[in-house]
Write an enzyme that holds these catalytic residues in place. Structure first.
Site, short mmCIF file in Angstrom:
data_model
loop_
_atom_site.label_atom_id
_atom_site.label_comp_id
_atom_site.label_asym_id
_atom_site.label_seq_id
_atom_site.Cartn_x
_atom_site.Cartn_y
_atom_site.Cartn_z
N VAL A 124 30.21 -5.13 68.58
CA VAL A 124 29.54 -4.29 67.59
C VAL A 124 28.08 -4.73 67.36
O VAL A 124 27.29 -4.02 66.77
CB VAL A 124 30.33 -4.26 66.25
CG1 VAL A 124 30.15 -5.54 65.45
CG2 VAL A 124 29.97 -3.02 65.42
N HIS A 181 25.93 -4.82 69.58
CA HIS A 181 25.07 -3.90 70.36
C HIS A 181 24.94 -2.62 69.56
O HIS A 181 25.94 -1.95 69.29
CB HIS A 181 25.71 -3.62 71.73
CG HIS A 181 25.92 -4.87 72.52
ND1 HIS A 181 24.92 -5.46 73.26
CD2 HIS A 181 26.99 -5.68 72.65
CE1 HIS A 181 25.39 -6.56 73.82
NE2 HIS A 181 26.65 -6.72 73.46
N GLU A 187 35.62 2.93 63.42
CA GLU A 187 36.76 2.02 63.59
C GLU A 187 37.84 2.29 62.55
O GLU A 187 37.54 2.73 61.43
CB GLU A 187 36.21 0.58 63.41
CG GLU A 187 37.23 -0.49 63.66
CD GLU A 187 36.58 -1.89 63.68
OE1 GLU A 187 35.35 -1.98 63.56
OE2 GLU A 187 37.32 -2.87 63.78
N ARG A 242 27.35 -8.37 78.86
CA ARG A 242 28.75 -8.76 78.60
C ARG A 242 29.65 -8.77 79.84
O ARG A 242 30.81 -9.16 79.72
CB ARG A 242 29.36 -7.83 77.54
CG ARG A 242 28.62 -7.82 76.21
CD ARG A 242 28.69 -9.15 75.50
NE ARG A 242 28.07 -9.04 74.17
CZ ARG A 242 28.05 -10.02 73.28
NH1 ARG A 242 28.59 -11.19 73.56
NH2 ARG A 242 27.46 -9.85 72.11
C1 LIG Z 1 26.41 -14.75 75.48
C2 LIG Z 1 26.01 -14.23 74.12
C3 LIG Z 1 26.08 -15.06 73.02
C4 LIG Z 1 25.70 -14.58 71.73
N1 LIG Z 1 25.81 -15.40 70.65
C5 LIG Z 1 25.50 -14.93 69.42
C6 LIG Z 1 25.62 -15.75 68.24
O1 LIG Z 1 25.97 -16.91 68.33
N2 LIG Z 1 25.33 -15.21 67.04
C7 LIG Z 1 24.89 -13.92 66.91
O2 LIG Z 1 24.62 -13.48 65.78
N3 LIG Z 1 24.78 -13.13 67.98
C8 LIG Z 1 25.06 -13.59 69.23
N4 LIG Z 1 24.96 -12.76 70.31
C9 LIG Z 1 24.53 -11.38 70.10
C10 LIG Z 1 23.06 -11.15 70.46
O3 LIG Z 1 22.20 -11.90 69.64
C11 LIG Z 1 22.72 -9.66 70.30
O4 LIG Z 1 22.84 -9.27 68.95
C12 LIG Z 1 23.65 -8.79 71.13
O5 LIG Z 1 23.72 -9.30 72.44
C13 LIG Z 1 23.16 -7.36 71.13
O6 LIG Z 1 21.99 -7.31 71.91
P1 LIG Z 1 21.29 -5.95 72.30
O7 LIG Z 1 20.02 -6.34 72.99
O8 LIG Z 1 22.25 -5.06 73.02
O9 LIG Z 1 20.99 -5.39 70.82
P2 LIG Z 1 20.71 -3.98 70.18
O10 LIG Z 1 20.71 -4.23 68.72
O11 LIG Z 1 21.61 -2.92 70.69
O12 LIG Z 1 19.22 -3.73 70.61
C14 LIG Z 1 18.84 -3.21 71.87
C15 LIG Z 1 17.41 -3.61 72.17
O13 LIG Z 1 16.53 -3.00 71.22
C16 LIG Z 1 15.52 -3.92 70.86
N5 LIG Z 1 15.61 -4.21 69.41
C17 LIG Z 1 16.71 -4.06 68.61
N6 LIG Z 1 16.43 -4.39 67.34
C18 LIG Z 1 15.14 -4.78 67.34
C19 LIG Z 1 14.28 -5.25 66.33
N7 LIG Z 1 14.70 -5.43 65.07
N8 LIG Z 1 13.03 -5.57 66.67
C20 LIG Z 1 12.57 -5.42 67.95
N9 LIG Z 1 13.35 -4.98 68.96
C21 LIG Z 1 14.62 -4.66 68.66
C22 LIG Z 1 15.72 -5.17 71.69
O14 LIG Z 1 14.95 -5.07 72.88
C23 LIG Z 1 17.17 -5.12 72.06
O15 LIG Z 1 17.48 -5.78 73.27
C24 LIG Z 1 25.28 -13.22 71.58
C25 LIG Z 1 25.21 -12.41 72.71
C26 LIG Z 1 25.56 -12.89 73.97
C27 LIG Z 1 25.49 -11.95 75.16
#
Ligand SMILES: Cc1cc2nc3c(=O)[nH]c(=O)nc-3n(C[C@H](O)[C@H](O)[C@H](O)COP(=O)(O)OP(=O)(O)OC[C@H]3O[C@@H](n4cnc5c(N)ncnc54)[C@H](O)[C@@H]3O)c2cc1C
Length: 223
Positions: free
Chosen positions: A88, A90, A98, A188
């Site tokens: 969630v 992402h 849900e 993922r």
């Molecule tokens: C191996 C692994 C370990 C992780 N461990 C943790 C953990 O310990 N704790 C934790 O909290 N999370 C953790 N995460 C989650 C991670 O920090 C991200 O929240 C998650 O992977 C979603 O990323 P996303 O790029 O798809 O985010 P989305 O929120 O879907 O954003 C997509 C893209 O939009 C942009 N974006 C989104 N929001 C902003 C913003 N506010 N400002 C500027 N650009 C933005 C970025 O480029 C981002 O990549 C982990 C993820 C992975 C894969």
């Protein structure tokens, strides 16, 4: 490895094809493409021309992401809460609805691995190589009984759920664009992802590859 496999990803709906991506890009020069060929049978609607395949690769390579935002997929997923909690995170380009245990008080189902992975030796996250056998059936039975006792005592479901653990199954509808699911799978489907979460991402990857073969190949980071 993943215990009793009740984790499920069902494809509910889909909008668009590789041609949707091509034409979302071609509209900027007031052009429109058609399928080069229509294969008989099978899942793929049509085959793109070489020029359209090249266009998709160019768009992905240069991060022209918006044409990939017009095609979308909807999944119905069943997985434990600890998996849902990771997925969630992402958010961009994705919509999530849900089941709520404020409204539902059915008997909870639990994900019970038949073997446990050890703590890793050289890293803070992930699992080690050693396999540990530990039976939690009686603990789960106790949790279930406590939950039911709270409901019997007329405690509201929104409070009784407080005793339910992270391995309880939840289910949700997850819709999103091709671009958004590519971001999910690029993060993922990797080995540093928890195996149970990777399993869900791998199923999504499989569907996207089947329905959008050219775009998916261009968007996925296979390193
Ligand atoms: C191996 C692994 C370990 C992780 N461990 C943790 C953990 O310990 N704790 C934790 O909290 N999370 C953790 N995460 C989650 C991670 O920090 C991200 O929240 C998650 O992977 C979603 O990323 P996303 O790029 O798809 O985010 P989305 O929120 O879907 O954003 C997509 C893209 O939009 C942009 N974006 C989104 N929001 C902003 C913003 N506010 N400002 C500027 N650009 C933005 C970025 O480029 C981002 O990549 C982990 C993820 C992975 C894969």
């Amino acid at each position: 490895m993943l215990g009793e496999m009740k984790l499920q990803v069902k494809l509910m709906d889909r909008m668009g094809t590789d041609l949707t991506v091509v034409n979302a890009a071609r509209v900027s020069s007031a052009k429109e493409s058609e399928w080069e060929a229509i294969p008989e049978g099978g899942e793929i609607e049509g085959l793109l021309s070489l020029a359209d395949e090249k266009l998709i690769k160019y768009l992905a390579k240069h991060n022209h992401w918006s044409p990939f935002g017009h095609a979308s997929m909807q999944f119905h997923i069943k997985a434990p809460i600890f998996v849902a909690r990771q997925l969630v995170k992402h958010q961009v380009g994705l919509v999530w609805n849900e089941v709520s245990r404020r409204y539902v008080d059915d008997e909870p189902e639990f994900f019970i691995p038949d073997q446990w992975r050890s703590r890793p030796e050289n890293s803070k996250q992930g699992s080690g190589e050693e396999i540990i056998i530990y039976n939690i059936e009686s603990t789960m039975q106790f949790v279930k009984q406590t939950y039911q006792n709270l409901l019997k005592a007329n405690v509201a479901p929104e409070m009784a759920r407080m005793v339910l653990p992270q391995n309880m199954y939840t289910e949700w509808y997850w819709s999103g664009s091709l671009m958004a699911f590519a971001r999910v799978c690029n993060l993922r489907c990797k080995d540093d992802t928890q195996a149970e979460t990777q399993h869900i991402a791998d199923c999504i990857d499989w569907y996207l590859h089947e329905k959008f073969p050219v775009s998916w190949e261009a968007l996925r980071d296979f390193e």
